[in-house]
Scaffold this motif. Structure first.
Motif, short mmCIF file in Angstrom:
data_model
loop_
_atom_site.label_atom_id
_atom_site.label_comp_id
_atom_site.label_asym_id
_atom_site.label_seq_id
_atom_site.Cartn_x
_atom_site.Cartn_y
_atom_site.Cartn_z
N SER A 1 42.29 -45.15 7.90
CA SER A 1 41.92 -46.33 7.64
C SER A 1 40.64 -46.96 8.49
O SER A 1 40.16 -48.03 8.38
CB SER A 1 43.11 -47.36 7.81
OG SER A 1 43.62 -47.29 9.03
N ALA A 2 40.42 -46.14 9.37
CA ALA A 2 39.18 -46.24 10.08
C ALA A 2 38.69 -45.15 10.84
O ALA A 2 39.36 -44.02 10.73
CB ALA A 2 39.95 -47.07 11.38
N GLY A 3 37.63 -45.28 11.33
CA GLY A 3 36.77 -44.07 12.06
C GLY A 3 36.58 -42.95 11.16
O GLY A 3 36.41 -43.06 10.07
N ASN A 4 36.29 -41.79 11.85
CA ASN A 4 35.87 -40.70 10.94
C ASN A 4 36.92 -39.71 10.77
O ASN A 4 37.83 -39.64 11.63
CB ASN A 4 34.63 -40.12 11.75
CG ASN A 4 33.47 -41.10 11.71
OD1 ASN A 4 32.94 -41.56 10.50
ND2 ASN A 4 32.97 -41.69 12.78
N VAL B 1 37.10 -59.22 12.87
CA VAL B 1 38.01 -58.42 13.69
C VAL B 1 39.00 -57.51 13.06
O VAL B 1 38.95 -56.29 13.41
CB VAL B 1 39.06 -59.64 14.51
CG1 VAL B 1 40.17 -58.75 15.56
CG2 VAL B 1 38.15 -60.60 15.17
N ASP B 2 39.60 -57.96 11.87
CA ASP B 2 40.27 -57.02 11.04
C ASP B 2 39.48 -55.81 10.38
O ASP B 2 40.17 -54.84 10.71
CB ASP B 2 40.83 -57.56 9.95
CG ASP B 2 42.03 -59.02 10.23
OD1 ASP B 2 42.28 -58.75 11.64
OD2 ASP B 2 42.06 -59.56 9.59
N ASN B 3 38.65 -56.01 9.95
CA ASN B 3 37.66 -55.16 9.25
C ASN B 3 36.73 -54.32 10.09
O ASN B 3 36.66 -53.00 10.05
CB ASN B 3 37.19 -55.65 8.11
CG ASN B 3 38.58 -56.02 7.15
OD1 ASN B 3 39.47 -55.67 7.11
ND2 ASN B 3 38.26 -57.30 6.67
N ARG C 1 43.05 -50.34 13.93
CA ARG C 1 43.98 -49.83 12.62
C ARG C 1 44.89 -48.80 12.70
O ARG C 1 45.73 -48.74 12.10
CB ARG C 1 43.05 -49.67 11.32
CG ARG C 1 42.41 -50.94 10.80
CD ARG C 1 41.71 -50.68 9.66
NE ARG C 1 41.00 -51.77 8.99
CZ ARG C 1 40.44 -51.78 8.02
NH1 ARG C 1 40.32 -50.85 7.41
NH2 ARG C 1 39.94 -52.83 7.33
N ASP C 2 44.55 -47.68 13.70
CA ASP C 2 45.25 -46.57 13.78
C ASP C 2 46.18 -46.74 15.00
O ASP C 2 47.18 -45.88 14.94
CB ASP C 2 44.12 -45.43 14.01
CG ASP C 2 43.36 -45.05 13.05
OD1 ASP C 2 43.88 -45.24 11.77
OD2 ASP C 2 42.28 -44.21 13.31
#
Lengths: 451, 654
Positions: free
Chosen positions: A160-163, B371-373, B382-383
């Protein structure tokens, strides 16, 4: 829908009281004429593909003996009860999972190549490209026979984030099914939503005037949005057109499903299955629920084709349930460390235990004068061989099920080095009744499936 | 220590060079040749003064030509050049104005040790460093005033967060229906990248089902129904007219622009069809709402390409398009009434209005979507919730702490927005936000309860890089990973992503204390020159944070070894511990940090990966930030008034 209306209503589904499902494929029921797959005397073929990340510890995977009566090394030992129902295939290769000039990114490539045999274009966002995956080749040829052309499942929801991996978009790491070379088919990870999608509507479809009107209104909505999409498409550039194509394909799928409502089988028996509550926190339970969904979908002929990613490519999940606290990916770079090997093979064995559950469940589900596994082809494997070397030859691959008697199971077979994995897919597509001239980097078929 | 395993989970982050599309070298070269030809015709190179040109020529001839001659031109020259790349034609200058992308590729391949090929004699690490610095210097000469290339964003569907927020703001019900949608794929580090957001059939199914649910819920809820259909017919004669007006106004909001005559007729058509089928009022209402909310005009954010007859292939976005760009950037949602009004009046296309609106929107609570996105993805917060540190190694770790960790960094980011603080505080803030549980983790006394409060930090901690969230994200489940930490900083804070490790590097042993501390082992590893080039910086940054364990708690010892958090950055700057290191980053790396942040935020704002010309926008952002004490709002206003944000380019011929 087939079942006598009272047995399965939307309300019972949503209440979570468990539900009765139609079983359309009965001995007494003559097979309907369907375009596509070979429908045997007592039912159609099914195929499923299961992906595991990070390779396996091959010394504890590969049987030392070939042919019938092969030994089951530690990782494969959970399969003892279904050993006669499967092939261990050693020696297959996914050449397009190799860098071939594209540099790092083996994990992303390993998922995107797994069912496509196509070299993914290295891009973090713009113009993602892979190839059409084997399940979608079959679905596009034969999917109209069932309510759902295919089912795409997984146990991790994607990053959901990053690469994800060295310049490759996460689309490559988190999908194995591709309906076109530019469209990965998103997977469903929540068992409850899978269940509701498969069985949640349709039953309430009445034959009265109101129901007929609702159908008409629904169709008018679909007409409206397709017209919107087509008008919009005519004004847009090529990348945009492609997105609208995806939209229109989706609309057509839904339309097809509505039209199919009339031709459901007329006879049914009941199966009870409790409605899943959501995504369980226990990973093993999560996988097994997904397996149940595939079994139910096959059993009720909601679809004949499924894919399931037990975890996404490069997954670094830890396996506390088997006392492995380290991340799977971190561990897979074992550099010959025996302690790490020991942990990796337990992770591999854990995954195989879930496969064993799936196969046993198929086998214990009667159909016609046999069982579901008789008419299934379940391909399980990884597109990386060793997690440390990231090599793409001699892949760990299993093919379970008898393909309607078209596979001589119970053997460990070795194919010639560098035989493309896609050759196996070609042979599976033949048996499924949807042969093609080539797929991915195939060079032929796998004669070894039969003696 | 799994020195190279990070390569598969972390990738080069901010470097513009890494965000480029990767067509084949042949394509790039052919394109460049065409542009070179065009440039000669247009006399582009005349923009340089003679003096500059002479200086530039000298630099190129002195620093780059010898390297090319020694390592490249044997293959890359003449008509038969490998890959069509003719490097012998560069003698005086890199000609970056036309061949920028080629040089970016060259520098990347050299740094990644992919060129020259392994079977050829290899340049020394110093040669690599020197030539890449020289090429960087050439790239820096790129002239942004020569021509405009604002770029083109592919038609973009709403992602899950945007869908939920849009429904909330459109009908006034917070239904969170997108929870049941499949995950949005991530590209360029974010989940709002147009090219990667595809629509598999299952998603269309979910859109239809969600639209039906929304229509039902709106019909059942009095307030929502009033909001969606505000006008009431006073007589039977009026009914049709009022119904049309209601539907048209709702659809215009849902489509985020005025409707055409044809669209109004078709919406009426679908109502008339339902009426002719004897549908009751409820069914007519629900049918038309469902149709609007499943239309591609709702699902997608549509922007028209420039007219083909337009000479430069660039058009100014109209007010409505800008309103949506602003609102989805800052709120992850649809425009509000004020933005619609400014769009209608035409005011919104003025840059001062855009900037003022951006500031207004940042002050609105809806800006928490950033902030959320944005922060959730840039800082990978988010991780945090899916990490599973080893309970044997970190027995104090629990779910409550995990939640608090993420919250801390979110609150910190929110404060930067709300108080419009300097973005440099990400590096060196001496305060943070904790609740009782996190305070205990940090060893801060006198904080009680679940609520978060702002507290000063102890001397050892400074800025976001010393937040437990980031420290845990960059650790393995069982222990710290200085390399992961160092690489994370280079990727996400400094836009200096290290190249991936060359194939077959010797690996270092791990888990064997007889080989010495982690640091000693890594120093042995670095004795290998080919590793040292990159690890020097990466490891120094990571070891500067060694006083924090795998879940971000302070420690003085690791097993039987004392922690040594001192280090030296390339260039000789020495530091002792994290706070010292952060001080150096602020003093010497603030430009790099700001460029990195600007690149990330621009990517997020545009929903596309960045290309060569976007570096001009980043340069402008940096200038504006400097003039405004690095305030967060100055970066945002610089972005929303930039060319790529306000203009749209036709697709360039490839």
């Amino acid at each position: 829908m087939s079942i006598q209306q009272s047995r399965l209503t939307r309300r019972t589904v949503l209440r979570g009281l468990g539900v009765s499902l139609a079983l359309p494929w009965l001995e007494s029921l003559a097979p309907r004429a369907v375009a596509g797959p070979a429908v045997g005397a007592s039912g159609p073929q099914r195929m499923a593909f299961m992906f595991v990340p990070n390779g396996v510890h091959l010394p504890d995977w590969t049987p030392s003996q070939d042919g019938y009566g092969f030994d089951l090394p530690h990782i494969l030992s959970p399969l003892a009860s279904v050993q006669d129902d499967l092939l261990v295939i050693s020696g297959l290769t996914h050449d397009k999972g190799r860098a071939n000039g594209d540099g790092p990114g083996d994990h992303a490539r390993s998922a995107s190549v797994f069912l496509t045999g196509a070299q993914p274009r290295k891009t973090a966002g713009e113009n993602i490209r892979s190839g059409v995956s084997v399940d979608q080749v079959a679905a596009q040829a034969a999917g109209t026979a069932t309510r759902f052309a295919s089912l795409e499942l997984g146990c991790e929801a994607g990053r959901s984030a990053g690469n994800c991996d060295s310049g490759y978009s996460c689309a490559y790491s988190s999908n194995v099914s591709w309906s076109s070379e530019s469209t990965p088919v998103a997977k469903e990870t929540n068992p409850r939503l899978v269940f509701e999608r498969l069985f949640g509507d349709g039953a309430a479809r009445g034959r009265d005037q109101n129901a007929a009107r609702r159908e008409e209104l629904k169709k008018s909505i679909l007409d409206f949005i397709s017209e919107d999409a087509r008008k919009l498409q005519s004004k847009l550039g090529s990348n945009d057109k492609q997105k609208l194509d995806e939209f229109l394909n989706g609309v057509r799928e839904v339309e097809r499903r509505i039209e199919r409502a009339d031709d459901d089988p007329k006879i049914s028996i009941d199966v009870d299955y409790p409605i899943p509550k959501g995504t369980p926190s226990d990973y093993g339970q999560h996988i097994r629920l997904m397996c149940d969904m595939m079994v139910l979908a096959f059993q009720t002929d909601r679809t004949r084709i499924a894919t399931c990613m037990l975890a996404d490519a490069g997954s670094n999940r830890s396996y506390r349930q088997i006392n492995v606290a380290d991340g799977h990916h971190d561990l897979s770079h074992h550099r010959g460390d025996a302690a790490k090997h020991a942990k990796i093979r337990e992770i591999n064995r854990f995954h195989v235990s879930q496969l064993a559950y799936f196969l046993q469940k198929l086998k214990s589900t009667p159909e016609g004068d046999g069982n579901l596994l008789d008419k299934s082809m379940i391909c399980y494997g990884s597109a990386i061989s060793d997690g440390d070397r990231h090599n793409n030859e001699n892949l760990p691959v299993l093919l379970a099920g008898h393909g309607g008697g078209q596979i001589d199971t119970g053997r460990h077979i070795r194919v010639a080095p560098e035989t493309p994995m896609c050759n196996l897919f070609m042979s599976m597509l033949d048996r499924f009744g949807t042969p093609v001239d080539f797929m991915g980097d195939s060079t032929g078929r796998l004669a070894e499936l039969q003696i | 220590m799994t020195a190279h395993t990070f390569r598969t989970t972390v990738e080069p982050g901010c470097g513009v060079s890494d965000l480029l599309s990767t067509g084949s070298l042949v394509e790039t070269c052919r394109r460049s040749a065409v542009r070179l030809f065009a440039a000669v015709l247009c006399g582009v190179s005349a923009t340089f003064s003679l003096a500059q040109e002479a200086n530039s020529t000298a630099q190129f001839a002195e620093n780059i030509t010898p390297f090319l001659a020694k390592h490249c031109v044997a293959c890359h020259s003449g008509d038969e050049a490998e890959g069509g790349i003719m490097l012998d034609r560069y003698r005086q200058s890199a000609n970056v104005q036309e061949d920028f992308e080629l040089w970016e590729k060259i520098i990347r391949l050299i740094n990644a040790h992919q060129m020259p090929p392994a079977e050829e004699p290899q340049p020394t690490p110093d040669e690599v460093l020197a030539v890449s610095a020289a090429i960087e210097a050439e790239l820096a000469k790129f002239d942004c005033t020569a021509e405009k290339h604002p770029g083109r964003v592919t038609i973009r569907r709403l992602n899950k967060a945007e869908y939920d927020n849009t429904v909330r703001d459109l009908v006034g019900l917070d239904l969170r229906l997108a929870d049941g949608f499949p995950s949005d794929d991530v590209g360029n580090g974010f989940d709002n990248i147009a090219d990667v957001l595809s629509i598999p059939p299952i998603l269309l199914e979910k859109y239809l089902a969600a639209a039906t649910v929304i229509a039902d819920r709106v019909y059942e809820d009095k307030a929502a129904r009033k909001r969606v259909f505000p006008y009431q017919a006073k007589s039977d004669d009026e009914r049709v007219q009022i119904a049309r007006r209601n539907v048209n106004e709702f659809a215009a909001k849902a489509f985020r622009r005025p409707l055409s005559e044809d669209e109004q007729e078709r919406l009426f058509g679908i109502m008339r069809f339902a009426w002719q089928r004897d549908a009751n009022e409820a069914d007519i209402f629900k049918t038309v709402i469902t149709a609007i909310l499943s239309s591609p005009h709702f699902i997608f954010r549509v922007e028209q390409d420039p007219d083909p007859s337009n000479d430069d292939g660039i058009r100014q976005l109209n007010g409505y398009e800008l309103a949506s760009r602003l609102s989805y950037f800052l709120w992850s949602s649809m425009p509000d009434q004020r933005l619609f009004d400014l769009a209608e009046s035409g005011e919104l296309i003025k840059h001062d209005v855009l900037a003022a609106e951006a500031k207004r929107m940042l002050a609105d609570p809806k800006s928490m979507a950033l902030v959320d996105n944005f922060a959730g993805q840039w800082l990978q917060l988010r991780d945090v919730s899916r990490l599973m540190p080893d309970p044997n190694k970190f027995p104090d770790f629990d779910g409550e702490l995990q939640t608090a960790m993420r919250r801390e960094t979110e609150l910190f980011f929110a404060a930067i927005i709300r108080e419009d603080r300097s973005v440099l505080e990400f590096l060196d803030a001496d305060y943070t936000y904790v609740n009782q549980r996190l305070a205990r983790h940090y060893g801060i006394a006198e904080v009680s309860g679940d609520g978060f409060q702002r507290v000063p930090l102890a001397a050892g901690r400074r800025g976001v890089l010393t937040h437990a969230s980031i420290l845990m994200l960059t650790s393995n489940p069982t222990r710290t990973s200085p390399v992961k930490r160092g690489k994370w900083i280079l990727d996400n804070f400094l836009a200096e992503p290290p190249p991936p490790p060359p194939a077959n590097v010797p690996e270092l042993e791990e888990g064997n204390e007889t080989l010495g501390s982690l640091r000693e082992q890594m120093e042995q590893h670095r004795a290998n020159e080919s590793c040292a080039v990159c690890h020097r910086t990466m490891d120094a940054l990571g070891f500067g944070l060694e006083n924090f364990d795998g879940v971000g708690a302070w420690r003085d010892r690791d097993g039987k070894f004392d922690i040594d958090a001192s280090g030296e950055l390339p260039g000789g700057r020495k530091f002792a511990g994290a706070s010292d290191l952060m001080g150096i980053l602020v003093a010497e790396k603030k430009e790099q940090f700001c460029k990195c942040l600007a690149g990330k935020l621009l990517t997020y704002a545009l929903g596309r990966g960045l290309g060569s010309y976007d570096r001009c926008t980043i340069k402008d952002c940096l200038t504006i930030m400097k003039e405004n004490e690095y305030r967060f709002s100055s970066l945002v206003t610089a972005i929303v008034t930039s060319d790529p944000f306000t203009l749209r380019e036709a697709k360039r011929e490839e």
